[in-house]
Design a protein around this motif. Structure first.
Motif, PDB file in Angstrom:
ATOM      1  N   THR A  29       1.197   7.335   0.082  1.00 27.60           N
ATOM      2  CA  THR A  29       0.169   8.368  -0.077  1.00 27.60           C
ATOM      3  C   THR A  29      -1.095   7.991   0.684  1.00 27.60           C
ATOM      4  OG1 THR A  29       0.939   8.745  -2.322  1.00 27.60           O
ATOM      5  CG2 THR A  29      -1.217   9.663  -1.748  1.00 27.60           C
ATOM      6  N   TYR A  30      -1.504   6.728   0.500  1.00 31.36           N
ATOM      7  CA  TYR A  30      -2.759   6.293   1.109  1.00 31.36           C
ATOM      8  C   TYR A  30      -2.632   6.149   2.615  1.00 31.36           C
ATOM      9  CZ  TYR A  30      -3.917   5.611  -3.750  1.00 31.36           C
ATOM     10  OH  TYR A  30      -4.145   5.830  -5.074  1.00 31.36           O
TER      11      TYR A  30
ATOM     12  N   LEU B 132     -15.338   1.202  14.308  1.00 29.22           N
ATOM     13  CA  LEU B 132     -15.577   2.597  13.930  1.00 29.22           C
ATOM     14  C   LEU B 132     -14.256   3.326  13.690  1.00 29.22           C
ATOM     15  CD1 LEU B 132     -18.516   3.457  16.387  1.00 29.22           C
ATOM     16  CD2 LEU B 132     -18.692   3.121  13.924  1.00 29.22           C
TER      17      LEU B 132
ATOM     18  N   THR C  60     -19.033   7.692  18.365  1.00 31.09           N
ATOM     19  CA  THR C  60     -17.667   7.297  18.744  1.00 31.09           C
ATOM     20  C   THR C  60     -17.184   8.136  19.915  1.00 31.09           C
ATOM     21  OG1 THR C  60     -17.264   6.757  16.425  1.00 31.09           O
ATOM     22  CG2 THR C  60     -15.350   6.865  17.852  1.00 31.09           C
TER      23      THR C  60
ATOM     24  N   ALA D 112      -6.465  11.289   8.703  1.00 31.47           N
ATOM     25  CA  ALA D 112      -7.856  11.190   9.144  1.00 31.47           C
ATOM     26  C   ALA D 112      -7.921  10.962  10.648  1.00 31.47           C
ATOM     27  CB  ALA D 112      -8.565  10.061   8.398  1.00 31.47           C
ATOM     28  N   GLN D 113      -7.038  10.098  11.163  1.00 34.97           N
ATOM     29  CA  GLN D 113      -7.009   9.844  12.604  1.00 34.97           C
ATOM     30  C   GLN D 113      -6.613  11.109  13.369  1.00 34.97           C
ATOM     31  OE1 GLN D 113      -8.849   7.217  13.079  1.00 34.97           O
ATOM     32  NE2 GLN D 113      -7.524   6.453  14.699  1.00 34.97           N
TER      33      GLN D 113
ATOM     34  N   GLN E  65      -2.859   9.481   4.180  1.00 33.33           N
ATOM     35  CA  GLN E  65      -4.228   9.992   4.235  1.00 33.33           C
ATOM     36  C   GLN E  65      -4.983   9.384   5.405  1.00 33.33           C
ATOM     37  OE1 GLN E  65      -3.911  12.709   2.549  1.00 33.33           O
ATOM     38  NE2 GLN E  65      -6.019  12.515   1.798  1.00 33.33           N
ATOM     39  N   ALA E  66      -4.798   8.078   5.626  1.00 40.45           N
ATOM     40  CA  ALA E  66      -5.490   7.404   6.725  1.00 40.45           C
ATOM     41  C   ALA E  66      -5.013   7.955   8.063  1.00 40.45           C
ATOM     42  CB  ALA E  66      -5.253   5.894   6.636  1.00 40.45           C
TER      43      ALA E  66
ATOM     44  N   LEU F 150     -30.053   9.229  15.655  1.00 42.62           N
ATOM     45  CA  LEU F 150     -29.383   8.539  16.759  1.00 42.62           C
ATOM     46  C   LEU F 150     -30.244   8.627  18.021  1.00 42.62           C
ATOM     47  CD1 LEU F 150     -26.735   7.065  17.292  1.00 42.62           C
ATOM     48  CD2 LEU F 150     -25.624   9.253  17.686  1.00 42.62           C
TER      49      LEU F 150
ATOM     50  N   PHE G  23      -5.506  12.871  -4.511  1.00 42.00           N
ATOM     51  CA  PHE G  23      -5.951  12.075  -3.368  1.00 42.00           C
ATOM     52  C   PHE G  23      -5.510  12.731  -2.063  1.00 42.00           C
ATOM     53  CE2 PHE G  23      -5.913   8.479  -0.382  1.00 42.00           C
ATOM     54  CZ  PHE G  23      -7.185   7.983  -0.595  1.00 42.00           C
TER      55      PHE G  23
ATOM     56  N   ARG H 278     -12.963   4.961  10.025  1.00 44.94           N
ATOM     57  CA  ARG H 278     -12.509   6.348   9.878  1.00 44.94           C
ATOM     58  C   ARG H 278     -11.318   6.454   8.930  1.00 44.94           C
ATOM     59  NH1 ARG H 278     -14.241   9.911  12.963  1.00 44.94           N
ATOM     60  NH2 ARG H 278     -14.897   8.508  14.603  1.00 44.94           N
ATOM     61  N   MET H 279     -10.640   5.344   8.694  1.00 48.66           N
ATOM     62  CA  MET H 279      -9.469   5.358   7.827  1.00 48.66           C
ATOM     63  C   MET H 279      -9.816   5.061   6.371  1.00 48.66           C
ATOM     64  SD  MET H 279      -6.969   3.410  10.501  1.00 48.66           S
ATOM     65  CE  MET H 279      -5.446   3.648   9.582  1.00 48.66           C
TER      66      MET H 279
ATOM     67  N   GLU I 293      -6.810  14.230  12.442  1.00 45.57           N
ATOM     68  CA  GLU I 293      -7.870  15.225  12.321  1.00 45.57           C
ATOM     69  C   GLU I 293      -8.978  14.941  13.337  1.00 45.57           C
ATOM     70  OE1 GLU I 293      -8.583  17.884  10.917  1.00 45.57           O
ATOM     71  OE2 GLU I 293     -10.773  17.995  10.850  1.00 45.57           O
ATOM     72  N   TRP I 294      -9.272  13.684  13.548  1.00 48.82           N
ATOM     73  CA  TRP I 294     -10.304  13.269  14.500  1.00 48.82           C
ATOM     74  C   TRP I 294      -9.912  13.665  15.925  1.00 48.82           C
ATOM     75  CZ3 TRP I 294     -14.912  12.301  15.851  1.00 48.82           C
ATOM     76  CH2 TRP I 294     -15.236  11.430  16.891  1.00 48.82           C
ATOM     77  N   HIS I 295      -8.689  13.353  16.295  1.00 50.37           N
ATOM     78  CA  HIS I 295      -8.267  13.701  17.654  1.00 50.37           C
ATOM     79  C   HIS I 295      -8.191  15.219  17.835  1.00 50.37           C
ATOM     80  CE1 HIS I 295      -6.721   9.405  17.740  1.00 50.37           C
ATOM     81  NE2 HIS I 295      -7.640   9.477  18.671  1.00 50.37           N
TER      82      HIS I 295
ATOM     83  N   PRO J  15      -6.311   0.839  -1.934  1.00 48.11           N
ATOM     84  CA  PRO J  15      -5.729   2.153  -1.621  1.00 48.11           C
ATOM     85  C   PRO J  15      -6.723   3.084  -0.926  1.00 48.11           C
ATOM     86  CG  PRO J  15      -5.303   1.560  -3.902  1.00 48.11           C
ATOM     87  CD  PRO J  15      -6.211   0.526  -3.365  1.00 48.11           C
TER      88      PRO J  15
ATOM     89  N   PHE K 182     -13.546  10.149   5.219  1.00 47.19           N
ATOM     90  CA  PHE K 182     -12.681  11.302   5.442  1.00 47.19           C
ATOM     91  C   PHE K 182     -13.538  12.557   5.450  1.00 47.19           C
ATOM     92  CE2 PHE K 182      -8.660   9.443   3.180  1.00 47.19           C
ATOM     93  CZ  PHE K 182      -8.547   8.499   4.175  1.00 47.19           C
TER      94      PHE K 182
ATOM     95  N   VAL L  94      -4.700  -5.179  -0.751  1.00 44.66           N
ATOM     96  CA  VAL L  94      -5.069  -3.974  -0.025  1.00 44.66           C
ATOM     97  C   VAL L  94      -5.713  -2.986  -0.982  1.00 44.66           C
ATOM     98  CG1 VAL L  94      -3.911  -1.922   0.867  1.00 44.66           C
ATOM     99  CG2 VAL L  94      -3.474  -4.174   1.886  1.00 44.66           C
TER     100      VAL L  94
ATOM    101  N   ASP M  19     -23.444  11.156  12.727  1.00 43.36           N
ATOM    102  CA  ASP M  19     -23.879  10.301  13.830  1.00 43.36           C
ATOM    103  C   ASP M  19     -22.758   9.391  14.310  1.00 43.36           C
ATOM    104  OD1 ASP M  19     -26.337  11.419  13.697  1.00 43.36           O
ATOM    105  OD2 ASP M  19     -27.438   9.586  13.257  1.00 43.36           O
ATOM    106  N   THR M  20     -22.014   8.859  13.359  1.00 45.94           N
ATOM    107  CA  THR M  20     -20.931   7.946  13.744  1.00 45.94           C
ATOM    108  C   THR M  20     -19.893   8.673  14.575  1.00 45.94           C
ATOM    109  OG1 THR M  20     -21.278   6.823  11.658  1.00 45.94           O
ATOM    110  CG2 THR M  20     -19.247   6.325  12.828  1.00 45.94           C
ATOM    111  N   ASP M  21     -19.548   9.875  14.190  1.00 40.90           N
ATOM    112  CA  ASP M  21     -18.558  10.633  14.959  1.00 40.90           C
ATOM    113  C   ASP M  21     -19.079  10.914  16.369  1.00 40.90           C
ATOM    114  OD1 ASP M  21     -16.808  10.603  12.896  1.00 40.90           O
ATOM    115  OD2 ASP M  21     -17.149  12.650  12.244  1.00 40.90           O
ATOM    116  N   ILE M  22     -20.325  11.305  16.449  1.00 41.98           N
ATOM    117  CA  ILE M  22     -20.897  11.605  17.764  1.00 41.98           C
ATOM    118  C   ILE M  22     -20.901  10.342  18.627  1.00 41.98           C
ATOM    119  CG2 ILE M  22     -22.991  12.317  18.965  1.00 41.98           C
ATOM    120  CD1 ILE M  22     -23.670  13.990  16.431  1.00 41.98           C
TER     121      ILE M  22
ATOM    122  N   ILE N 253       0.860  -1.199   0.000  1.00 44.58           N
ATOM    123  CA  ILE N 253       0.000   0.000   0.000  1.00 44.58           C
ATOM    124  C   ILE N 253       0.889   1.239   0.000  1.00 44.58           C
ATOM    125  CG2 ILE N 253      -0.269   0.099   2.535  1.00 44.58           C
ATOM    126  CD1 ILE N 253      -3.252   0.852   1.921  1.00 44.58           C
TER     127      ILE N 253
END
Lengths: 464, 464, 464, 464
Positions: free
Chosen positions: A4-5, D44, A41, A12-13, A8-9, B71, C387, D48-49, A15-17, D94, D54, D92, A36-39, A1
């Protein structure tokens, strides 16, 4: 993999924190709502900080937030400790860092919304897991401690039973201040309030209980006028702002009132009526941090976290933009409803009452409905005829209802006024309503009116 | 598909409808618990009967149970109207036939459980969506209406803040009846109660507030003895039976009390502590239908249905057999905990107190803990040392804590008694506890005691 | 509770049962979508008819649909038996009347949608819980039984690996029919197909595998032209209509094809790409009931019900109106995307290719991108630059990629054509896209192009 | 809030992240299972990844994992990309780092379980989202590529339709190797396998397809004996180990087989039958990493992630201890079922067959059942009589059923043997069974047998 990918993942993590940290630090409602999923979580993350969810925890107390049913556990996201402690509804629970954080955060977000909706000077507020009536009682019980010699509550009449009962429940004697009619509209009787304070003596009065949001033709009370009187006599004002957060007019009245009298002034609102959550919560707010704290300290013991959690989810889901959009839509639907009701009323020879002081509810006369017995039975039937046709929420006022509540008598109950002669029907453009609701309602009302006004029909419930 | 299989599928459907009909008719808890899916399906069926879920409904009121977040909608199974009406917490809501049925059904199931757990004579009860403290306040507010001249509440001392605050919140003056020590145990002071009634005059007393479930070495109050006095003076008794449903002993005391005095007698219990649901509900029960109705009518307005719903789900999931099994297990774990604590106590030269009158909690002395400053700091530290090791729910009592609550002073706060000299630690065998909890606790307690009693250690929190 | 309200609640129940009965009888997608709660309740009702959910059932077989995890049980609504039997993917399972009904119903709803989207003559279809590639393999395996002497599959080249691999997986030898370029667009090479059939002999050919939905500049294959040839030689046509249900153009081509050749003609489509569900299902459809049945009977054993269930939920949630609305929106977003891409292309001296035969995908040349090594590295980098900026789904074609799949060589892989000289980038307006997606994409593309085309920049990935 | 409590909450968070990191690094099943909430939170986090989750992502491809229905979104925890890529089911994606991680992790956990259950030498495995029959077909399609000249599959007869159909679906010609009877038991016919290989020539044979788990009186095939032959002729063995993971005996056979022949040996098992998940997945495993990779590369395109996700949840929920406990319980229930069936059989003058080679299924003769027509109708009826009484999973074999599958004829279908004379009934002690299942079954069987054997009863279905 490819990297780049992976980047990005990981982004995303991160950005969430970052978003969680920002929320906990700023304690402001985000501009854009969360998914809803974010709330969910986030709620699960918070629950992980409560001791009942610690891996390896052993409980030897009598309340360890053990939850038997997985169905119950899930609906509470693993949060079981409730809110508050014996001493204070806003206090932190040592065993429940997550629940406590959620509670504090929700109160902060609500404060943010109240300010953004117009009460800029609001200093503090908290969600209490009781509906508006009982929340008013709680405020009155706090006022009893503040004013140990008080016996009376001056109550600017509003024909809503739980508001009146909140006084009785708290053990006070209600003093009814009848409204004055001004054209179609019913307004606050400032003169009588003033005279009553003088007559009974300010120290014998726990507070003046006024109301903003109400059924037409009653207007929102003149909070500013009352505040001037209240301030001069040093009597607190307690405002039943049940569904007023959704109205910029109600919020403006409260903001102006706060400028005149802030000490011990309290305004109470429903969570379900303003924020589209299930029944069960109210918000107690004021201009004086220490007073709001006193109220929250009056509450004995802990309480359900559900109303807070529902509110948290809903606010986070809407974001400030989402909520403002709902409020804006309501405002324009209010105009739409007025216009369309006006047309139906005219068609049937009735009249939409002029009630500029009421920004949510409106009333249409039912003067031409056949009323053979003179007791308003046929008029009353309109309510259930509408319900049978799938219209909920209208109220039909005959002007003939006598009501006794724990020994106190009211004439023309439901109309806020003893003098009501003409029967009428109310409807409200409340938050969450849609244009489709209005269309269906107006169409169905038209049919029902056509029916009950037809010269030859007497009791026609079944036939139509 | 062969007819055999179709018949079986149809049978399954019929059996399902039969089970629902049986439940609604009998209003008794089933012997065997239902699956989560069955319970959830029933809730969804009930929700379908509320007007907000009617297809084609249009709402023009100010509260139409509109729910914004999916939710939130899901966690309430579509039930949004709450329980109660302005007049009465147990009243039916016209717009919400499903919610109302659920509320009534839950109250009936709880009544069934209370009876099956030993209070056979219980006549009525209802779930109130407030925790125990506020529920006691509600009962006291109802007593105020019943006894308008009353000012005092006689309170058999229990060092639990929210119980005490419930009196203050209701606006009464608490009169503290200190306990009497009898060996290790603290018992109700019947003599002082009698004398206080005579001194203050029965009509000035709203009620005698007693407690069953409590921390050792306090025993459950002598409800029968109090009932005799109360009956002779015509003063009501209000019992804080917080987590007593789980104990046959507490329930027996209540049943016997009811035989002596049933008029206006009330007993209040927590839903979370007895039924393993999240914090937020209490059950108000009594031997006199009209009195219980009066209390439910005191409540102004509607309220959250969540505590009822949680209880409904949990009871239906357990069935009567499941609940009885939990209660039975608790009883045997109580003995197991006593045995193991006794061993640890002996090993460290301490003593398990003799408190036969307390069926849930027990206490171990901490007399040998090094206490260099004489202020019990090191003793206090044991509590947080245990929490750090994953033990929640113990309480460490130093006997040195002075406490002031709204101007009233308590010595040796936490111990229910001014005369407490020896520090001790309490632990409880409450419903939902497991044998593994006991093992972990005893092991960790042993380690901590080994540590704090080591002759050369002073403040050892960090080192271990 | 007044009879009006009870009647309304009962009406609601009756209406619910009426809706279910109607759905089961008509087997058509409702006009208006259902609420999530209604859909879920129906699924729970169906699950109740499977033997694993019978109360009192005891299982002594090796597969009894026992589900260990409640989390898994819930996500499947209690449905555990899957679909199909050993003999046939569409057969009913005796032990699972509910699952079987759901499966049959879903297939019926999908047939309804296919017809309403334009393939009026479609006679039968079924959902197979495998993605498009494997579903094509299944069809090819059925064709092997039908035509035991066939060795070859004629494949109108489309540079999508899984389509090609589906032939290899089924054990056939692919014969690649290169496309012909016509202006910017790549079209079906009917002449070569005709000649190849003649050369190899019709009986040695399992089918002609054509494709509708594909990346520009390839057009949808000329299904009608192919059908004429296929019919004359009695060779079946198998159409990869992967994401073509969303396009009225693709559906029209299929309908017209069916008019010419219906026997053993099959068209296969993805559930996720057309109906916004997770990856995992495909729909096999045709104009000849017995042939579709033969395919479903080729499948050995049972299979996951998840793709069917996802599709059922989604279709029921949308209703036919909801789905048509999505399709309509896609169509207008396709024009919007063309317009905006055209503007960006012009700005950077590039060109939007003319590909009228492709209703979903479009291509923009990247002829001016600096390409120092002549190997297209910098051009390729555009994909990952996009991306990194949150754009997913573009494909960058350099025209330089050589690809070998199980021994077969492709030049300019990705472009469907050996002769591709100019690099380009594709984008698609697929169902579920929003106007916001387009705005963000065009803005980000503009930035990236600005960057890579700047005269002095060589490898600029990091700097921007 | 004291620092003690904050530390505990932070510890809880750290512990959580440590557990996730450990899982991702070790890729072993945890000893102790995780709670549902922990598993769901992890899912969850993984979702998120994936690019569809995103924030700020815009999609311009034809598959962007857009999910329309929230109900569908939730049941997939936001994971929509499925598993695999066009080239390989284990590759995998991407755009979907989370989904890809979950897929890889699940395969690793399953490998861990297979090894711990006895196949220590297993080198690789993967979950394929198709049930066992189609998974066998996939292996056969891979074998076709490996052995392009092969036409035949040698099949040690097992009367289970989907196993047989998997050969036909893959386009091979099955060569039926009839079993040999040894006492009550049916065993592998090694001699005939050897002769058949010689007769047809090894290179014309794709593989020998054997079975472990099956209905008594068939025994598990002699995998070791077959492996010796297979190895000497260089023909691969493919094992249908459908529900054999739950049996240490089956797993031992496989481990021993692997020691003799590891190249291109494959064993396939059902996820639902071994791991108590819904139907839909199979596990392809072997002793040769590159061969297992070849199989996964045969699959064209992506596939549903649901079977993997169900398995992941279930394994994580059980932990290795939980799974071993289930396996242990099954083993002892097998003995319990034998004992009780033996008693019922004796009571009715029937016999429990001696089938030591079958560790899961057992058979009881039905020789004394009245069979007036000699066609076994009454015997057959026993199956539906049991189903009507809530017993699922028994199979009644009359020995009279002729069956034709795509032209091939089987005598005494269901009994695995042409020579079956005595009718019998089978029952299995499979994983997840409970002692209560056995009690109910034996009781109901006793009743049914009493009924059908009563001398005067003919067709008595209704009367009992």
């Amino acid at each position: 993999i490819s990297s780049t990918y992976i980047h990005q993942a990981q982004d995303a993590q991160r950005e969430w924190h970052r978003r969680i940290a920002h929320l906990l630090q700023q304690r402001k409602l985000p501009e854009i709502g969360w998914s809803d999923t974010d709330i969910e979580t986030l709620l699960l993350e918070l629950a992980r900080m409560d001791s009942n969810n610690f891996p390896g925890n052993c409980g030897v107390g009598e309340r360890e937030s053990r939850i038997h049913s997985q169905l119950v556990y899930r609906r509470h996201f693993g949060l079981g400790h409730g809110i508050g402690r014996s001493g204070d509804l806003c206090e932190v629970q040592p065993k429940a860092a997550g629940s406590s954080t959620l509670n504090k955060l929700t109160n902060a977000l609500v404060l943010d919304v109240i300010r953004q909706m117009g009460v800029r000077s609001c200093q503090d507020c908290f969600v209490v897991p009781m509906a508006t009536g009982m929340a008013l009682t709680l405020c009155l019980l706090a006022l009893r401690k503040l004013r140990p010699h008080a016996k009376y509550v001056l109550w600017s009449r509003i024909d809503q039973k739980s508001c009146f009962k909140s006084i009785l429940c708290a053990g006070f004697t209600p003093v009814i201040i009848e409204l004055v009619s001004k054209g179609d509209q019913l307004d606050t009787n400032l003169t009588e309030i003033d005279q009553t304070i003088l007559k009974l003596g300010p120290e014998s009065i726990a507070c003046i209980l006024t109301t903003t949001s109400c059924f037409a033709p009653r207007a929102a009370d003149d909070l500013v006028g009352v505040a001037k009187l209240a301030q001069s006599h040093d009597v607190p004002q307690l405002v039943n702002n049940a569904y007023g957060i959704q109205s910029s007019k109600c919020m403006h009245l409260i903001e102006e009132m706060g400028k005149i009298q802030s000490n011990h002034t309290t305004f109470v609102q429903s969570t379900d009526k303003n924020f589209l959550v299930p029944v069960g919560g109210a918000i107690v707010a004021g201009f004086d941090k220490s007073w709001i704290k006193q109220i929250s300290q009056t509450y004995p013991g802990r309480a359900s976290s559900t109303p807070s959690t529902d509110l948290f989810i809903t606010l986070m889901s809407l974001g400030i933009q989402g909520y403002k959009k709902l409020v804006q839509e309501r405002k324009s639907l209010f105009q739409e409803l007025r216009t369309k009701l006006h047309q139906v009323a005219e068609k049937h020879g009735e009249r939409l009452l002029e009630t500029k002081g009421n920004p949510i509810s409106m009333a249409v006369t039912l003067s031409r409905v056949v009323d053979p017995d003179g007791q308003g039975k046929q008029v009353s039937a309109i309510g259930s005829m509408l319900f049978t046709r799938g219209v909920s929420g209208t109220r039909v006022i005959t002007g003939k209802d006598e009501k006794s509540i724990e020994g106190l008598q009211f004439s023309a109950w439901g109309s806020h006024w003893n003098g009501t002669q003409t029967p009428y029907l109310t409807a409200a453009a409340a938050i969450g309503m849609t244009s489709k609701d209005i269309d269906l309602f107006v169409k169905r009302l038209d049919k029902v009116l056509t029916h009950v006004m037809a010269p030859k029909t007497h009791v026609a419930n079944k036939a139509c």
